[in-house]
Design a protein around this motif. Structure first.
Motif, PDB file in Angstrom:
ATOM      1  N   TRP A  18       0.669  -1.214  -0.048  1.00  0.00           N
ATOM      2  CA  TRP A  18       0.257  -0.155   0.057  1.00  0.00           C
ATOM      3  C   TRP A  18       0.920   1.269  -0.046  1.00  0.00           C
ATOM      4  O   TRP A  18       0.514   2.233  -0.609  1.00  0.00           O
ATOM      5  N   LEU A  19       1.968   1.267   0.724  1.00  0.00           N
ATOM      6  CA  LEU A  19       2.845   2.499   0.729  1.00  0.00           C
ATOM      7  C   LEU A  19       3.601   2.643  -0.548  1.00  0.00           C
ATOM      8  O   LEU A  19       3.622   3.869  -0.918  1.00  0.00           O
ATOM      9  N   LEU A  20       3.860   1.401  -1.319  1.00  0.00           N
ATOM     10  CA  LEU A  20       4.341   1.872  -2.699  1.00  0.00           C
ATOM     11  C   LEU A  20       3.451   2.290  -3.563  1.00  0.00           C
ATOM     12  O   LEU A  20       3.572   3.169  -4.417  1.00  0.00           O
ATOM     13  N   ASN A  21       2.245   1.465  -3.518  1.00  0.00           N
ATOM     14  CA  ASN A  21       1.204   1.851  -4.498  1.00  0.00           C
ATOM     15  C   ASN A  21       0.446   3.211  -4.448  1.00  0.00           C
ATOM     16  O   ASN A  21       0.197   4.056  -5.367  1.00  0.00           O
ATOM     17  N   SER A  22       0.875   3.768  -3.134  1.00  0.00           N
ATOM     18  CA  SER A  22       0.122   4.964  -2.875  1.00  0.00           C
ATOM     19  C   SER A  22       1.217   6.133  -3.024  1.00  0.00           C
ATOM     20  O   SER A  22       1.084   7.314  -2.822  1.00  0.00           O
ATOM     21  N   ASN A  23       2.347   5.577  -3.611  1.00  0.00           N
ATOM     22  CA  ASN A  23       3.511   6.682  -3.898  1.00  0.00           C
ATOM     23  C   ASN A  23       3.926   7.246  -2.409  1.00  0.00           C
ATOM     24  O   ASN A  23       4.619   8.452  -2.620  1.00  0.00           O
ATOM     25  N   ARG A  24       3.709   6.733  -1.247  1.00  0.00           N
ATOM     26  CA  ARG A  24       4.345   7.387   0.053  1.00  0.00           C
ATOM     27  C   ARG A  24       5.785   6.825   0.245  1.00  0.00           C
ATOM     28  O   ARG A  24       6.446   7.728   0.540  1.00  0.00           O
ATOM     29  N   TRP A  25       5.844   5.539  -0.270  1.00  0.00           N
ATOM     30  CA  TRP A  25       7.248   5.023  -0.480  1.00  0.00           C
ATOM     31  C   TRP A  25       7.656   4.830  -1.852  1.00  0.00           C
ATOM     32  O   TRP A  25       6.695   4.744  -2.614  1.00  0.00           O
ATOM     33  N   ARG A  26       8.969   4.523  -2.067  1.00  0.00           N
ATOM     34  CA  ARG A  26       9.098   4.113  -3.690  1.00  0.00           C
ATOM     35  C   ARG A  26      10.583   3.435  -3.644  1.00  0.00           C
ATOM     36  O   ARG A  26      11.378   3.356  -2.683  1.00  0.00           O
ATOM     37  N   ARG A  27      10.566   2.375  -4.521  1.00  0.00           N
ATOM     38  CA  ARG A  27      11.786   1.566  -4.847  1.00  0.00           C
ATOM     39  C   ARG A  27      12.785   2.202  -5.445  1.00  0.00           C
ATOM     40  O   ARG A  27      12.749   2.900  -6.075  1.00  0.00           O
ATOM     41  N   ILE A  28      14.015   1.979  -4.716  1.00  0.00           N
ATOM     42  CA  ILE A  28      15.149   2.311  -5.283  1.00  0.00           C
ATOM     43  C   ILE A  28      16.134   1.275  -5.798  1.00  0.00           C
ATOM     44  O   ILE A  28      16.284   1.380  -6.965  1.00  0.00           O
ATOM     45  N   HIS A  29      16.191   0.128  -5.054  1.00  0.00           N
ATOM     46  CA  HIS A  29      16.715  -1.023  -5.340  1.00  0.00           C
ATOM     47  C   HIS A  29      16.006  -2.104  -5.163  1.00  0.00           C
ATOM     48  O   HIS A  29      15.203  -2.136  -4.337  1.00  0.00           O
ATOM     49  N   ALA A  30      16.414  -3.512  -5.471  1.00  0.00           N
ATOM     50  CA  ALA A  30      15.622  -4.729  -5.124  1.00  0.00           C
ATOM     51  C   ALA A  30      15.568  -4.821  -3.526  1.00  0.00           C
ATOM     52  O   ALA A  30      16.641  -4.603  -2.818  1.00  0.00           O
ATOM     53  N   GLY A  31      14.439  -4.602  -2.859  1.00  0.00           N
ATOM     54  CA  GLY A  31      14.464  -4.880  -1.296  1.00  0.00           C
ATOM     55  C   GLY A  31      14.667  -3.562  -0.648  1.00  0.00           C
ATOM     56  O   GLY A  31      14.830  -3.571   0.520  1.00  0.00           O
TER      57      GLY A  31
END
Length: 311
Positions: free
Chosen positions: A29-42
């Motif tokens: 949910w944090l990623l899909n809502s753009n509150r968090w974002r992926r930089i590298h795998a994991g």
């Protein structure tokens, strides 16, 4: 988790988030809502917008895994040895394991001694400053880069020749060792830039000129430093890079030269093109002035093709 994010400049591992109580559903949910974002795998950033350099370093170190530290040019930038971090993040990991897949924007190095070369307190995790300098020396493609890294670290008063030499003694294999050992002796004697080192070796020593006093302080209220001073012969050598020719430096040098002239001293001023391009011509010029002021020695050719005889 808030404390961990503050410590790691807003960057966190997936496993760390789970340890703090975040569930897989919450993470999605944090990623899909753009509150968090992926930089590298994991590896994730807990904010949007530009990623500060220290956050990029944390992300690379966390992605590289157990025992990883920032190293080489990245560590040099973090500690103020250089002003440009370069195009990639450099990390070093223990040699007993391998980072599986490629990490975008990150170059991974391996070392058997990372447990010793790691700085005990600085964050993001990085190599000790002296070890950083040695890593850069070991990977330098040319002798001029070796000179630049060592003298820059000393000129900025971030380390000392003795501390670098102590770190060097613990390394069994390193490129440019013979040059580096001699260079550390020169730097300890007072030569603080590649230009000064070049003058010491290729002009003074190579042609048998008398030994000058380096980095001599003159003046009381408004002290200044003389690059090379032949006090007995009332001759001063000023070695100027780009900074010495602009703005306030230009006026400071002029005032210093004027004071020297009033005191009956001669000032010869050289730049990179002189010392690197025509060291034999510089040596001949200095020898002429020294001889006119009482030096009874004899200049000698530095090798085949030396132009001092013709000069």
């Amino acid at each position: 988790m808030a404390e961990l994010l503050k410590l790691q400049q807003g960057v966190i591992l997936r496993s760390q988030a789970y340890d703090c109580g975040v569930t897989p559903e919450q993470l999605r949910w944090l990623l899909n809502s753009n509150r968090w974002r992926r930089i590298h795998a994991g590896v994730y950033a807990s904010f949007t917008g530009p990623l500060p350099f220290e956050s990029q370093v944390w992300a690379a170190v966390l992605r590289a895994g157990r025992g990883a530290v920032a190293s080489h040019r990245t560590a040099a930038y973090l500690d103020g040895v250089c002003d440009d971090p370069g195009d990639v993040i450099h990390v070093t990991v223990p040699a007993d394991r391998h980072v599986g897949s490629r990490i975008d924007g990150v170059r991974v190095h391996y070392s058997r001694h990372v447990h010793r070369t790691r700085h005990p307190t600085r964050l993001p995790p990085r190599t000790r400053l002296e070890e950083t300098v040695l890593d850069l020396v070991d990977s330098a493609p040319a002798a001029s880069e070796v000179e630049a890294w060592v003298t820059r670290a000393n000129q900025r008063r971030l380390t000392t020749p003795g501390r670098i030499a102590a770190a060097l003694r613990l390394r069994k294999r390193i490129r440019w060792r013979a040059m580096l050992e001699g260079m550390l002796t020169d730097v300890a004697a007072g030569a603080h830039s590649p230009l000064e080192l070049r003058h010491l070796r290729r002009v003074e020593r190579a042609h048998g000129l008398p030994r000058g006093t380096r980095q001599r302080r003159v003046g009381e209220r408004r002290a200044s430093w003389i690059d090379v001073d032949y006090d007995e012969y009332r001759l001063r050598i000023e070695l100027d890079g780009r900074i010495g020719h602009i703005e306030e430096g230009q006026f400071r040098d002029r005032r210093r030269d004027n004071r020297a002239t009033v005191d009956g001293r001669t000032v010869l001023r050289y730049g990179h093109a002189d010392i690197f391009g025509d060291p034999c011509g510089v040596a001949a010029e200095q020898a002429c002035v020294l001889a006119s002021r009482g030096w009874t020695g004899r200049i000698r050719p530095c090798g085949p093709g030396c132009t001092v005889a013709a000069a």
